[in-house]
Motif scaffolding. Structure first.
Motif, PDB file in Angstrom:
ATOM      1  N   ARG A 100      -2.801  -0.762  11.648  1.00  0.00           N
ATOM      2  CA  ARG A 100      -3.832   0.125  11.112  1.00  0.00           C
ATOM      3  C   ARG A 100      -4.590  -0.548   9.973  1.00  0.00           C
ATOM      4  O   ARG A 100      -5.811  -0.442   9.860  1.00  0.00           O
ATOM      5  CB  ARG A 100      -3.194   1.423  10.612  1.00  0.00           C
ATOM      6  N   ILE A 101      -3.866  -1.281   9.131  1.00  0.00           N
ATOM      7  CA  ILE A 101      -4.516  -1.957   8.015  1.00  0.00           C
ATOM      8  C   ILE A 101      -5.499  -2.998   8.531  1.00  0.00           C
ATOM      9  O   ILE A 101      -6.621  -3.118   8.064  1.00  0.00           O
ATOM     10  CB  ILE A 101      -3.470  -2.613   7.094  1.00  0.00           C
ATOM     11  N   ILE A 102      -5.064  -3.767   9.528  1.00  0.00           N
ATOM     12  CA  ILE A 102      -5.922  -4.818  10.067  1.00  0.00           C
ATOM     13  C   ILE A 102      -7.168  -4.216  10.708  1.00  0.00           C
ATOM     14  O   ILE A 102      -8.274  -4.714  10.544  1.00  0.00           O
ATOM     15  CB  ILE A 102      -5.148  -5.662  11.093  1.00  0.00           C
ATOM     16  N   LYS A 103      -7.003  -3.136  11.438  1.00  0.00           N
ATOM     17  CA  LYS A 103      -8.127  -2.536  12.156  1.00  0.00           C
ATOM     18  C   LYS A 103      -9.116  -1.876  11.201  1.00  0.00           C
ATOM     19  O   LYS A 103     -10.333  -2.053  11.322  1.00  0.00           O
ATOM     20  CB  LYS A 103      -7.603  -1.517  13.174  1.00  0.00           C
ATOM     21  N   GLU A 104      -8.606  -1.111  10.265  1.00  0.00           N
ATOM     22  CA  GLU A 104      -9.480  -0.311   9.407  1.00  0.00           C
ATOM     23  C   GLU A 104      -9.740  -0.958   8.054  1.00  0.00           C
ATOM     24  O   GLU A 104     -10.613  -0.517   7.309  1.00  0.00           O
ATOM     25  CB  GLU A 104      -8.858   1.075   9.191  1.00  0.00           C
ATOM     26  N   MET A 105      -8.987  -1.994   7.720  1.00  0.00           N
ATOM     27  CA  MET A 105      -9.067  -2.617   6.404  1.00  0.00           C
ATOM     28  C   MET A 105      -8.930  -1.558   5.306  1.00  0.00           C
ATOM     29  O   MET A 105      -9.643  -1.546   4.314  1.00  0.00           O
ATOM     30  CB  MET A 105     -10.372  -3.407   6.252  1.00  0.00           C
ATOM     31  N   LYS A 106      -8.000  -0.652   5.530  1.00  0.00           N
ATOM     32  CA  LYS A 106      -7.746   0.429   4.577  1.00  0.00           C
ATOM     33  C   LYS A 106      -6.249   0.549   4.393  1.00  0.00           C
ATOM     34  O   LYS A 106      -5.498   0.544   5.372  1.00  0.00           O
ATOM     35  CB  LYS A 106      -8.336   1.744   5.095  1.00  0.00           C
ATOM     36  N   VAL A 107      -5.815   0.649   3.150  1.00  0.00           N
ATOM     37  CA  VAL A 107      -4.392   0.749   2.889  1.00  0.00           C
ATOM     38  C   VAL A 107      -4.144   1.838   1.846  1.00  0.00           C
ATOM     39  O   VAL A 107      -4.850   1.921   0.841  1.00  0.00           O
ATOM     40  CB  VAL A 107      -3.815  -0.610   2.424  1.00  0.00           C
ATOM     41  N   ARG A 108      -3.174   2.671   2.141  1.00  0.00           N
ATOM     42  CA  ARG A 108      -2.809   3.745   1.215  1.00  0.00           C
ATOM     43  C   ARG A 108      -1.874   3.167   0.161  1.00  0.00           C
ATOM     44  O   ARG A 108      -0.875   2.510   0.467  1.00  0.00           O
ATOM     45  CB  ARG A 108      -2.150   4.888   1.965  1.00  0.00           C
ATOM     46  N   CYS A 109      -2.186   3.437  -1.103  1.00  0.00           N
ATOM     47  CA  CYS A 109      -1.470   2.813  -2.218  1.00  0.00           C
ATOM     48  C   CYS A 109      -0.945   3.849  -3.195  1.00  0.00           C
ATOM     49  O   CYS A 109      -1.575   4.886  -3.425  1.00  0.00           O
ATOM     50  CB  CYS A 109      -2.392   1.874  -2.990  1.00  0.00           C
ATOM     51  N   VAL A 110       0.225   3.541  -3.768  1.00  0.00           N
ATOM     52  CA  VAL A 110       0.692   4.249  -4.955  1.00  0.00           C
ATOM     53  C   VAL A 110       0.449   3.311  -6.129  1.00  0.00           C
ATOM     54  O   VAL A 110       0.966   2.196  -6.159  1.00  0.00           O
ATOM     55  CB  VAL A 110       2.184   4.608  -4.881  1.00  0.00           C
ATOM     56  N   VAL A 111      -0.329   3.771  -7.081  1.00  0.00           N
ATOM     57  CA  VAL A 111      -0.778   2.909  -8.170  1.00  0.00           C
ATOM     58  C   VAL A 111      -0.207   3.381  -9.496  1.00  0.00           C
ATOM     59  O   VAL A 111      -0.367   4.551  -9.873  1.00  0.00           O
ATOM     60  CB  VAL A 111      -2.317   2.902  -8.256  1.00  0.00           C
ATOM     61  N   SER A 112       0.463   2.480 -10.183  1.00  0.00           N
ATOM     62  CA  SER A 112       0.816   2.723 -11.573  1.00  0.00           C
ATOM     63  C   SER A 112      -0.376   2.269 -12.403  1.00  0.00           C
ATOM     64  O   SER A 112      -0.605   1.078 -12.585  1.00  0.00           O
ATOM     65  CB  SER A 112       2.067   1.933 -11.972  1.00  0.00           C
ATOM     66  N   GLY A 113      -1.138   3.225 -12.856  1.00  0.00           N
ATOM     67  CA  GLY A 113      -2.356   2.897 -13.572  1.00  0.00           C
ATOM     68  C   GLY A 113      -3.448   3.876 -13.223  1.00  0.00           C
ATOM     69  O   GLY A 113      -3.204   4.940 -12.658  1.00  0.00           O
ATOM     70  N   ASN A 114      -4.661   3.517 -13.564  1.00  0.00           N
ATOM     71  CA  ASN A 114      -5.812   4.378 -13.343  1.00  0.00           C
ATOM     72  C   ASN A 114      -6.823   3.624 -12.488  1.00  0.00           C
ATOM     73  O   ASN A 114      -7.378   2.613 -12.928  1.00  0.00           O
ATOM     74  CB  ASN A 114      -6.433   4.767 -14.685  1.00  0.00           C
ATOM     75  N   VAL A 115      -7.044   4.084 -11.259  1.00  0.00           N
ATOM     76  CA  VAL A 115      -7.936   3.370 -10.345  1.00  0.00           C
ATOM     77  C   VAL A 115      -9.387   3.442 -10.802  1.00  0.00           C
ATOM     78  O   VAL A 115     -10.233   2.694 -10.300  1.00  0.00           O
ATOM     79  CB  VAL A 115      -7.815   3.899  -8.890  1.00  0.00           C
ATOM     80  N   PHE A 116      -9.689   4.316 -11.764  1.00  0.00           N
ATOM     81  CA  PHE A 116     -11.053   4.463 -12.254  1.00  0.00           C
ATOM     82  C   PHE A 116     -11.267   3.768 -13.595  1.00  0.00           C
ATOM     83  O   PHE A 116     -12.304   3.963 -14.235  1.00  0.00           O
ATOM     84  CB  PHE A 116     -11.416   5.947 -12.372  1.00  0.00           C
ATOM     85  N   ARG A 117     -10.294   2.989 -14.027  1.00  0.00           N
ATOM     86  CA  ARG A 117     -10.405   2.279 -15.291  1.00  0.00           C
ATOM     87  C   ARG A 117      -9.935   0.847 -15.105  1.00  0.00           C
ATOM     88  O   ARG A 117      -8.960   0.597 -14.390  1.00  0.00           O
ATOM     89  CB  ARG A 117      -9.539   2.936 -16.377  1.00  0.00           C
ATOM     90  N   CYS A 118     -10.579  -0.074 -15.767  1.00  0.00           N
ATOM     91  CA  CYS A 118     -10.156  -1.468 -15.755  1.00  0.00           C
ATOM     92  C   CYS A 118      -9.280  -1.685 -16.985  1.00  0.00           C
ATOM     93  O   CYS A 118      -9.742  -1.550 -18.116  1.00  0.00           O
ATOM     94  CB  CYS A 118     -11.380  -2.379 -15.791  1.00  0.00           C
ATOM     95  N   GLY A 119      -7.996  -1.969 -16.761  1.00  0.00           N
ATOM     96  CA  GLY A 119      -7.089  -2.182 -17.882  1.00  0.00           C
ATOM     97  C   GLY A 119      -5.742  -1.531 -17.654  1.00  0.00           C
ATOM     98  O   GLY A 119      -5.536  -0.798 -16.683  1.00  0.00           O
TER      99      GLY A 119
END
Length: 394
Positions: A100-119
């Motif tokens: 699915r990742i290869i086909k759609e180039m989309k990956v579901r992630c759990v992120v420690s941090g803020n995806v809307f902030r750099c830092g």
């Protein structure tokens, strides 16, 4: 229970599916000297604005004496490759990281941090807890979220995002836990000379070529009118602002969640003059906006929105960068964090690249063995670093 410091101290973690469910006083007790982006009210507004678009998890860490000593925010979002330089290399990994990742180039992630902030704005512990031990606590929480089936669909990748160079040594704890470092595009950082009180003083420090570029930007953008929007103005223009932001996001190599720009209205009410929201108008038509947060003596530039039909002819984006620099001088900021993307334009102003890393682990052990070497080999695209300033005499 998590060991923090050998066998001498152990902590308990309390996980929550919404910020509405956590113990506000305990969170605020730790967040008092943390990044302002970890403030309870700031995160509350973000979660409410993004309801239905992404999921959030929160952890409070307690000492053996049941006192709050750490907090962490986790976000679950799809990372979509929209045409990055890494796309072909990722596809070569083949079935090892999932069809699915290869086909759609989309990956579901759990992120420690803020995806809307750099830092590094995802977690904070009280003094006495090192970054190394903080990362160990975060890793255990990520593992718990991964194994505990806390959300559907399940995520494929765990990420600790945006660590600065001075944190790399401590982050080796993450590498020992199977995370691979990924060097992202640099954060473009500019030091602001205290002698620069306005654009005229800044121009005096520039070489002839840079002054010519600056004057060309000012000339091309003469027809623009800049207005600072309050919460009411943001709400009244929410639809147009979202469209301008989406135009920019659709052109980025990666999309990591899609911010609801309406969130800036309640943020403006919270932050007051420490949140800059500038709208750019052409014949009373809104054609762009720029945002930034004031963090003590640092101006942290955030999102922009652009109508690309007018950007080329009126230099909207380049004018934004100049106006952000001017605002930083007015506020007495000593540093501007311009963030990623458009490195060349920011370099023209005098910003320098500062490397940052994500730490990434695939939840599938076999896939992780393939992903790790690939991530370690990835290097951001090069750009021409320019120095716009006059050369100092030797």
């Amino acid at each position: 229970m998590t060991s923090l410091n050998g066998h001498s101290s152990r902590i308990r973690q309390s996980l929550h599916e919404s910020i509405h469910m956590i113990h506000r006083e305990d969170w605020m007790d730790v967040a008092e000297d943390a990044s302002p982006y970890l403030r309870y009210d700031h995160l509350l507004v973000l979660e409410d604005a993004m309801q239905g678009a992404m999921d959030f998890r929160y952890a409070i860490y307690y000492s053996e004496d049941n006192l709050p000593i750490g907090i962490a925010c986790f976000q679950i979002a799809d990372l979509v490759d929209q045409g990055s330089a890494y796309r072909a290399a990722v596809q070569k990994l083949g079935k090892g990281i999932g069809g699915r990742i290869i086909k759609e180039m989309k990956v579901r992630c759990v992120v420690s941090g803020n995806v809307f902030r750099c830092g590094d704005h995802g977690s904070h512990f009280k003094p006495g807890v090192s970054d190394a031990h903080r990362f160990l606590a975060i890793e255990e929480t990520l593992r718990r979220l991964d194994k505990g089936c806390y959300f559907r669909p399940m995520a494929s990748v765990l990420i600790v995002k945006d660590l600065w160079q001075q944190q790399y040594a401590q982050a080796q704890e993450l590498e020992r836990k199977g995370f691979a470092p990924l060097t992202m595009e640099p954060n473009m950082v500019m030091e602001v000379d205290p002698a620069w009180k306005d654009l005229d003083a800044y121009q005096e420090a520039l070489n002839a070529k840079a002054r010519t570029r600056l004057r060309a930007v000012l000339k091309r953008s003469e027809a623009l009118t800049m207005r600072r929007l309050d919460a009411h103005g943001i709400r009244g223009n929410a639809g147009v602002l979202q469209d301008l932001f989406d135009q920019v996001l659709d052109r980025t190599p990666f999309a990591f969640g899609r911010l609801n720009v309406a969130v800036y209205a309640p943020w403006k009410e919270q932050w007051g003059e420490d949140l800059l929201f500038q709208g750019y108008f052409l014949d009373d038509r809104l054609v762009g906006f720029a945002t930034a947060f004031v963090l003590d003596d640092v101006l942290d530039v955030q999102y922009v929105g652009l109508d690309y039909a007018h950007n080329e002819t009126h230099g909207v984006y380049h004018r934004m960068l100049l106006d952000l620099l001017e605002f930083a001088m007015q506020r007495g900021s000593r540093k501007i964090l311009f963030g990623r993307t458009a490195e060349q334009a920011k370099s023209n102003l005098g910003a320098l690249p500062v490397d940052m890393r994500f730490y990434v682990r695939h939840r599938n052990a076999i896939a992780n063995k393939l992903v790790g070497p690939f991530l370690r080999s990835v290097r951001p695209e090069a750009f021409e670093q320019r120095s716009p300033f006059k050369k100092m005499p030797a």
